[in-house]
Design an enzyme around this catalytic site. Sequence first.
Site, PDB file in Angstrom:
ATOM      1  N   THR A 118     -21.594 -17.867   4.411  1.00 32.12           N
ATOM      2  CA  THR A 118     -22.967 -17.485   4.093  1.00 32.12           C
ATOM      3  C   THR A 118     -23.897 -17.568   5.299  1.00 32.12           C
ATOM      4  OG1 THR A 118     -24.924 -18.212   2.853  1.00 32.12           O
ATOM      5  CG2 THR A 118     -23.292 -19.882   3.304  1.00 32.12           C
ATOM      6  N   TYR A 142     -25.788 -26.438   0.435  1.00 32.91           N
ATOM      7  CA  TYR A 142     -24.925 -25.277   0.221  1.00 32.91           C
ATOM      8  C   TYR A 142     -24.414 -24.744   1.564  1.00 32.91           C
ATOM      9  CZ  TYR A 142     -23.784 -20.373  -0.574  1.00 32.91           C
ATOM     10  OH  TYR A 142     -23.162 -19.151  -0.580  1.00 32.91           O
TER      11      TYR A 142
END
Length: 328
Positions: A118, A142
């Site tokens: 990501t 995350y």
Amino acid sequence: MTQNVLVTGGAGYIGSHACKKLRAAGYVPVTFDNLSTGWEDAVKFGPFERGDLLDRARLDEVFSKYQPITVMHFAAFSQVGESMKDPGKYWRNNVIGSLQLIEAAADAGCLNFVFSSTCATYGDQDNIVLNEDSVQLPINSYGASKRTIEDILANFEQSHSLKSVIFRYFNVAGCDPEGEVGEFHQPETHLIPLMLDAITEKRDALTIFGTDYDTPDGTCIRDYVHVCDLVDAHVLGLKWLENDKGSRVFNLGTGKGFSVREVLEQSRVVTNKQVPHVEGPRRAGDCTKLVSGSERAVTELGWLPERSNMKTMIEDAWNWHQTGHYEK
Ligand code: UDP
């Protein structure tokens, strides 16, 4: 010979679109999913094996049954806000779960690994357009969890010759234009589906998270990529590994950023309805701007994003929103 690809998270939003694309490209996508956030209805293009990444014996069973040529690893928790409130959930599932999977793959001799990383691994970086060499300084759990998995993959390349293609996604949006699969999270936290819910009064007004960022209209800027283009890149990544081109990282962005207010405006244009919204405080863990070019994916993989313009992404999402759904 059948070419099985083990798709973790194949019952989820991106994973189900990847399964459709893999099937069309002549592979058999074997979905491995614990259905914690995915939908069995979304598994339409190959076998389904219910299982949890933390269950090593179950992983070994599935590797032995299907002898996959490649793993595509989508299964993960992916909400920035939640990751700041419950980091343990992210480190356990994303990092420990991925480690179990990587070890199982290496032990089974499945040494090609396509990984969903990501842009959140880059963190907040002074309004620059990112590329694969930009420094990675994640500011939320995350992003940190995904960054760690990238490091694990690099270690397993040294120890086991495991080759990986790592895709760092920017913001994934849109749905299968044929409406066979779509985006359906419970709970939903992503901007575009929440806007469409607010428009159709499925939920209350959208809250804009922060209007005091250092951007032209004060709201965060993100780079949105159509899910169909994104999964096209995954099949190209799989072929890259099949052709022994070695481990490589690719950003999947468009080089163009949209602020939250700009996405709202595009939604109004596409749906011909105002998006009910209110302004609220910043969400913990949000970066000001995340935008990347895709030069490397275009030149090296031959990636040709075709649907990644905001109008098409919202049109496809709107179409699915009005017709598609899954049942537990
Ligand atoms: N956002 C917002 N309100 C919402 C959900 C998201 O203002 O209810 C903003 C969020 O702060 C971010 C952008 O929309 O700037 C995209 O957020 P999303 O959760 O869709 O993806 P993320 O960037 O977190 O991966």
